[in-house]
Write an enzyme that holds these catalytic residues in place. Structure first.
Site, PDB file in Angstrom:
ATOM      1  N   GLU B 744       1.261  -1.253   0.047  1.00  0.00           N
ATOM      2  CA  GLU B 744       0.211  -0.186  -0.354  1.00  0.00           C
ATOM      3  C   GLU B 744       1.396   1.125  -0.461  1.00  0.00           C
ATOM      4  O   GLU B 744       0.309   2.095   0.542  1.00  0.00           O
ATOM      5  CB  GLU B 744      -1.148   0.124   1.436  1.00  0.00           C
ATOM      6  CG  GLU B 744      -2.055  -0.907   1.170  1.00  0.00           C
ATOM      7  CD  GLU B 744      -2.906  -0.890  -0.376  1.00  0.00           C
ATOM      8  OE1 GLU B 744      -3.247   0.438   0.118  1.00  0.00           O
ATOM      9  OE2 GLU B 744      -3.520  -1.748  -0.366  1.00  0.00           O
ATOM     10  N   ASP B 745       1.599   1.204  -0.683  1.00  0.00           N
ATOM     11  CA  ASP B 745       2.140   2.386  -1.115  1.00  0.00           C
ATOM     12  C   ASP B 745       3.429   3.100  -0.452  1.00  0.00           C
ATOM     13  O   ASP B 745       4.181   4.026  -0.035  1.00  0.00           O
ATOM     14  CB  ASP B 745       1.563   4.567  -1.385  1.00  0.00           C
ATOM     15  CG  ASP B 745       0.689   4.305  -3.023  1.00  0.00           C
ATOM     16  OD1 ASP B 745       1.887   3.414  -3.183  1.00  0.00           O
ATOM     17  OD2 ASP B 745       0.252   4.795  -3.078  1.00  0.00           O
TER      18      ASP B 745
END
Lengths: 268, 1128
Positions: B744-745
């Site tokens: 998630e980034d």
């Protein structure tokens, strides 16, 4: 138990390449890891700033000084674990000094300007730029260097590059090969050559097993594999230790740990 | 010094006609804040005089007769400040920033006195106020200074200027995007089922802004005139303006029968009114209802001569000209009604003007001047009334009226009650954000209403407004930024242009015969209908040729010349000539017979510095075209597609991007929103905002310790100065998943690289202490506070202080430790002077550190505006990347650090390369930021080959070319490599994409946000925990969070969170009446306000907010009762 055979491929002050047959990469990798994070070296750890009128602040200056690789004399200084002392003692600490002032012109202070109490502990490269002083600016520092390990801070890590990988294997099926030369063209390392009507591999240790030759061959005459039961080890030193010493030291560190473990098993 | 010359090592793709040197010359010559500086210079040279011309005199009646004072001469002084002691000191911007002063110059005027119309004498020069000076304008001390001189003045030599310094803080005026003034805009308004056809003119002259709307209704045409509430009929107004009869009015509109049919009913309706006087009286009855006949008549005349179309002219002589313009408006409305003409496109950039410093300052100055003169008149009047004889205006004038008005408008950005936010604090996060801020354009449209069309990208934005850079959210499309190629036109006096076009055969409107009126082309000069021309094509061509030889002809290159032939033969040809300022122009290469006038020789000369861009413009090789004139152009994108019909050639394909968008390499390979995200993020990246930080005391500032030039360059970086003030570092990036630490980034970064200084930054924060003197000999004192002082914080807290009360430079300070030791006199000293109970102790008002840890970097002592001693303590904090810090590439790929991984655990290549940063492959498929892959390959090639790579959008290498380049260096051409697991040493199955990408550290750091609380302060009113990190506040359990507990059935948690740990109180309630009672400790009795002392009170536990509610209800005379019952 398989037989272990080692072959030294290349060695100089700063680099070492070895092929260790019979030792799987998973085992040999612990040596690589030990070289990066466990082999002790000496590096500047504390900086006492008496004067700093340069544009660079004390913290940055200290950080830069810490990263300068120093020559680590063998078995001269002790690490924290090896002896008990209240921070700094002659057994573990060397003092270094740096004093520079720019009078009429700009001065670039370099690692060569550092003087040391111990002639064996000195910056390996003398041309590392530390700070630029404008006319009128001055620095005066005393630094204490101590032994440390890479896991504590990267400045104590003796290696820039440490690689352990399996032995590359290139198999050429000469019966299938029609010498079209596609693989020769496509190989990025240029290790495939056609010599006397035969496709040969010139420097197998350069092969990264990228498989471009395999993909390019229309006849499926070439096969590339990696043998992870044999280890190819390559190391490059930052300079504080000789490359071979790093390797030996890495083994020592593993043995030291093993001994500690053995002690624990025996309940000592 | 040893700066790397990027040009020497850059690898660029060869292009046919490389116009890059021209662009470089253009920006070097004109700077990036030219529009602001131009506008301000115009204001200084002419604008101020125009404002003063509008209201320059006042008349009073005295015993000696009628006396008139008139301003004759206006001068602007040098930037100066009058300090506390009354000394006038010359100031530089640097001094103003340090001392919290305003960088301003005085306006000096000379008054002339007339008695009974006779000129008597000239007063001496009088300062009427101070006006803020724009940096690098002609009035600024930095104007025309060399780099060395700028450095010696304490300035950053590359600072663009174009902003103001007000009370020590840098404020810039954000350009307001306005609808074009002085031009007719038609519109069809839908009201219910019927359509309303309107034409509108916003007429502007100096600080006068009035609006006239012509509306076509069923059987009448009405005109909304300023200061008259009811709409006036068109023919009535025309008669008032001096058109004698219906025929003449019709002639001013059109002679086409269809149009006459439309306006006929309106004319007939008012045929009964015969003369101009009658019409004026009739209008007067509506304009000034209830006043005397004479007043009514006079008011109409004033309105007609001053407020109706002031741009045409002021005075009775212009009435007929105004009538013709009105006629033109009516004609357009009629044509709109007939369907001959479409309504004007309000979003077209031809109909937009940028309101910059000049007009905005004029507006404020006009208001301030009015007040000033009113005050001066009153003072002079009083002086004479008291029997004064020898008058000194110096003693009577109050220049602070104007000074304060301008200063406060600039300081707050409040121009009027409605227009706020005109000035903003200049963004100094990094150099790029400063440039972008100075090129920002704001639309005044409301941000709450949808207004989709206004937010959309319009074709006419090309080359003027950046299509990429706009914020997300409510301001999307309303806040814009100028493109690199955009220029803002300078105003040129219209009368000089009028003279020239008269020479070219302009037939004056009054002299035109019916034939010319019918078939000639109408000529509009700055929105005013000035006449007709019989040979329109030829006229336009000649005029354009004159403009292209502006050096000899003195016709400015900014002049806009447009000829419009409508498709409908019924509509006359129109020629528009615009010499107004604030139009957004863009440069184009002139093409003749399919050949560009620009050749390689020109480019060579420009590269060698022999020729400049403005010389090319003056020679007519390059032309500045506004959005309106683009109607008459046929522009080729590249020299390959040129045909005979083409009139112009695009200068460069990447110039239509704005400042921030043009640092994105390979932007054309990215999904468009990603570029927008990056344009916003680049403004948050840490870098070097300025290099004169020694001479600045910004309250907050960041500095990247080891900024690097991006290996993958774009052409714009050099001219924008980004290569001198970089905003990031080149990192080795592997695209790989790593444990679960880059989900998630999140990104995994190499701990060893961080220890070697990667992405390290410094955070500077300046604490300010004022040491003041108060009335009665009381004063603040610096020093180490003694224990007898009120609020003494304990010896430990003052340990960094020297005897002078200032912390030692270099000391490491912890939270709440004192930086400046200061004691102040007791509060309310004066009131308590006679009362001597207790001892009035001095109180500690020391300034303490708010951060966790910082070093004292620098201390600056200076004297402020009111003579107070100013102590600035600049603290410095090391910001070593840590878990949760935010990073971003140049492709809108942002992420936070999820793990600092030890180097031995990270994967490595056969060469032993360990990535600095590992980004998750899931960041790419849906976002389609292919540009980052290309940058990665190009960066890898650049790093291996010791070269910079030119990654400018549209003119750079494609994937195949990059792959080939990389392949030649002995790497897999697609940028992948075989990698080995750092934990085991085994080969990873997949080939890993690894390369070098320029990464930015954004200024959202964990150290600024980390916050937790167990117990802490409560607010006074509600007794609930305080809010916000700075006040040590709690983390709110909001209603959504509460709902989760409700759903789970965790009632004890709810009670604990919302009552026990919040504002629990016990109140006493009367069993009988339900009112809240209290315990009286003196009588030791429980009291109910109704039942007195014998009441039965019971304690109940409630939230304090509830008790507050009950109190408030009682204050509203509502009687809430709590009924209490025993529940076993």
């Amino acid at each position: 138990m398989r037989k272990i055979s080692s072959k030294l491929i290349m060695k100089d002050e700063r680099q070492i390449t070895m092929l260790v047959k019979g030792v799987p990469v998973t085992i040999m990798n612990s040596v690589r890891r030990a070289a990066i994070s466990l082999v002790p070296t000496i590096a500047i750890d504390k900086v006492y700033v008496f004067e700093n009128t340069s544009v660079m602040n004390d913290q940055m200056l200290a950080h830069r000084l810490g990263l300068i690789p120093l020559n680590t004399p063998k078995n001269k200084y002790k690490t924290k674990e090896e002896h008990d002392c209240e921070g700094e003692c002659p057994e573990c600490t060397v003092y270094l000094y740096l004093k520079a002032e720019a009078m009429d012109d700009h001065v670039i202070v370099k690692s060569g300007d550092i003087t040391s109490d111990d002639p064996d502990v000195y910056p390996i490269y003398s041309d590392i730029e530390i700070v630029r002083l404008a006319p009128g600016q001055k620095i005066e520092l005393t630094m204490s260097a101590r032994m440390g390990r890479g896991w504590e801070h990267a400045k104590w890590s003796p290696v820039t590059v440490a690689v352990v990988r399996g032995e590359p294997k290139v198999r050429i099926f000469h019966n299938k090969c029609d010498l079209c030369g596609e693989c020769v063209k496509v190989c990025p390392k240029n290790i495939l050559k056609i010599r006397e009507d035969k496709l040969i591999v010139t420097d197998i240790y350069k092969c990264t097993t990228c498989m471009l030759c395999v993909d390019s061959c229309p006849k499926e005459a070439i096969k590339v594999d990696i043998d992870e039961n044999n280890s190819l080890i390559y190391m490059e030193s930052v300079g504080s230790l000789k490359a071979e010493d790093i390797l030996v030291s890495a083994f020592d560190e593993i043995i030291r740990k093993m001994k500690e473990f053995t002690k624990a098993v025996k309940g000592e | 010094m040893n700066r790397i010359d990027v040009n020497k090592y850059i690898v660029s793709k060869k292009v046919d006609l490389d116009t890059w040197p021209l662009v470089k010359s253009m920006i070097k010559e004109w700077g990036l804040a030219r529009q602001h500086i131009d506008s301000y210079n115009h204001f200084i040279e002419r604008g101020i005089k125009e404002v003063i011309e509008e209201q320059k005199s006042f008349t009073i009646q005295t015993p000696f007769g009628e006396i008139k004072y008139e301003i004759e001469d206006v001068k602007i002084g040098e930037p100066e400040v009058t300090d506390f002691y009354g000394n006038t000191i010359k100031v530089t911007p640097s001094i103003c920033r340090l001392r919290g002063l305003s960088y301003s110059a005085s306006i000096k005027v000379t008054f002339v006195r007339y008695r009974n119309g006779q000129r008597e004498y000239t007063h001496e020069e009088l300062e009427i106020g101070k006006i803020p000076v724009m940096l690098k304008s002609k009035k600024c001390r930095l104007y025309g200074k060399s780099r060395e001189e700028l450095i010696s003045l304490g300035e950053d030599p590359d600072d663009p200027g174009g902003y103001f310094i007000i009370n020590g803080s840098e404020r810039c005026i954000v350009a307001l995007e306005d609808l074009a003034s002085n031009s007719i805009l038609t519109k069809i308004e839908k009201s219910g089922t019927t359509n309303l056809y309107t034409a509108k003119i916003l007429s502007v002259r100096g600080s006068l802004r009035t609006q006239v709307v012509v509306t076509l209704k069923k059987n009448d045409i009405t005109v909304t005139v300023p200061f008259i509430k009811v709409p006036i009929s068109f023919s009535l107004l025309m008669k008032a303006l001096g058109f004698e009869n219906e025929q003449e009015i019709a002639k001013a509109v059109s002679s086409k029968p269809e149009i006459l049919d439309v306006i006929g009913p309106s004319l007939e309706k008012w045929a009964g009114i015969l003369t101009s006087d009658e019409a004026i009286t009739y209008i007067g009855n509506r304009a000034a209802y209830g006043q005397t006949k004479e007043q009514r008549y006079r008011k109409v005349l004033i309105i007609m001569d001053k407020y109706l179309f002031p741009h045409v002219g002021i005075g009775p002589g212009y009435r007929r000209r105004k009538g013709y313009l009105l006629g033109e408006m009516v004609r357009r409305v009629a044509e709109l009604y007939l369907g001959w003409r479409k309504q004007d496109d309000r979003d077209h950039y031809a109909n937009k003007r940028l309101r910059l410093a000049g007009p905005l300052l004029s507006q404020i100055l006009a208001k301030a001047l009015k007040q000033f003169l009113k005050d001066l008149r009153y003072q002079v009047e009083r002086y004479y009334a008291e029997g004064g004889t020898r008058i000194s205006l110096q003693a009577l004038a109050r220049p602070s009226k104007i000074t304060n008005r301008l200063n406060s408008a600039m300081a707050t950005g409040t121009w009027s009650q409605r227009t706020t936010g005109v000035t903003q604090i200049l963004d100094r996060t990094n150099f790029l954000s400063t440039l972008s801020h100075l090129r920002r354009v704001q639309s005044p449209l409301s941000r709450t209403r949808p207004q989709f069309e206004a937010r959309e990208l319009h074709a006419s934005h090309l080359g003027r407004i950046c299509p990429v850079e706009s914020p997300e959210g409510q301001n999307i499309g309303l806040v814009k930024n100028l493109a690199l190629s955009a220029l803002v036109s300078r105003e040129y006096p219209a009368d000089l242009i009028l003279e020239r076009i008269r020479d070219l055969g302009l037939i004056d409107i009054e002299e035109a015969d019916d034939e010319t009126r019918e078939n000639g082309a109408k000529v509009f000069l700055n929105g005013d209908l000035v006449g007709f021309i019989t040979n329109p094509e030829e006229f336009v061509n000649i005029l354009r040729e004159l403009r292209r030889r502006s050096e000899e002809t003195n016709i400015p290159p900014d002049l806009g010349i447009v000829i419009l032939h409508d498709n409908d033969p019924l509509i006359q040809t129109e020629i528009y000539i615009e010499s107004s300022g604030a139009r957004v122009l863009r440069p184009l290469i002139v093409v003749k017979n399919g050949k560009p006038l620009l050749n390689k020789e020109h480019i060579r000369l420009v590269r060698e510095g022999v020729l400049t861009f403005s010389q090319l413009v003056k020679k007519g090789i390059i032309e500045l075209i506004d959005a309106f004139e683009e109607y008459n152009t046929y522009i080729a994108f590249s020299s390959k597609e040129l045909t005979k019909e083409h009139t112009h050639l695009e200068l460069s394909p990447y110039l239509f991007l704005g400042v921030t968008a043009s640092i994105i390499p390979f932007a054309e390979h990215n999904q468009s929103p990603r570029n927008s995200y990056e344009a916003a993020m680049a403004k948050q990246a840490l870098g070097i905002p300025y290099i004169n930080s020694k001479y600045r005391v910004d309250s907050r500032g960041h500095l990247l310790v080891y900024p690097q030039l991006p290996i993958v360059q774009t052409k714009a970086m050099e001219i924008l100065g980004i290569n001198d003030r970089p905003v990031g570092q080149n990192l080795v990036i592997a695209i790989l998943s790593y444990g679960s630490y880059n989900m998630e980034d999140a990104v995994v970064i190499n701990k060893a690289a961080v220890e070697r200084g990667m992405l390290r930054s410094l955070y500077f924060r300046t604490y300010t202490a004022e040491v003041r003197r108060y009335a009665g000999g009381l004063e603040d004192r610096l020093g180490i506070p003694t224990p007898d002082v009120k609020n003494y914080a304990g010896e430990q807290m003052y340990r960094h202080l020297d005897e002078d009360g200032l912390a030692r430079i270099g000391s490491k300070v912890k939270k709440n430790e004192v930086l400046v030791g200061r004691t102040s006199p007791p509060r309310f000293m004066e009131e308590f002077r006679r009362i001597t109970y207790g001892t009035l102790k001095r109180r500690d008002s020391s300034i303490a550190l708010e951060q966790f840890n910082a070093y004292v970097d620098r201390i600056v002592l200076t004297v402020g505006k009111e003579g107070e001693l100013l102590v600035y303590v600049k603290t410095r904090e090391d910001r070593i990347p840590e878990l949760g810090d935010k990073l971003a590439s140049r492709h809108g790929q942002k992420g936070v650090i999820g793990l600092l991984a030890p180097p031995e655990d990270l994967p490595y290549t056969a060469d032993g390369i360990v990535p600095d940063l590992i980004i998750n492959p899931h960041a790419f498929p849906s976002r389609m930021t292919v540009g980052q892959f290309l940058e990665s390959i190009a960066g890898k090639f650049g790093a291996l080959g010791g070269r910079f790579i030119d990654g400018t959008s549209f003119v750079s290498f494609n994937y195949d070319e990059l792959a080939e380049m990389l392949g030649k260096l002995g790497f897999e051409p697609m940028g992948t490599e075989v990698m080995y697991d750092g934990h085991t040493g085994r080969r990873l199955k997949a080939h890993v994409f690894i390369g070098i990408v320029y990464y930015q550290k954004l200024h959202h750091m964990v150290a600024d946000k980390i916050h937790a609380r167990a117990r802490g302060s409560v607010t006074l009113l509600t007794r609930q925990p305080t809010e916000g990190r700075s006040r040590g506040g709690g983390l709110r359990i909001g209603d959504m969070e509460k709902d989760t507990f409700v759903a789970y059935g965790a009632s004890a948690v709810i009670k604990e969170r919302l009552l026990e740990s919040s504002d629990k109180t016990t109140i006493l309630v009367c069993k009988d009446c339900g009112m809240e009672g209290y315990y009286n400790p003196r009588t030791k009795k429980y009291v109910c306000p109704v039942h007195g002392e014998d009441a039965a009170l019971v304690p109940i536990t409630v939230a304090y907010a509830f008790k507050l509610l009950l109190d408030e209800l009682r204050s509203l005379l509502i009687y809430p009762r709590i009924k209490v019952k025993e529940v076993i």
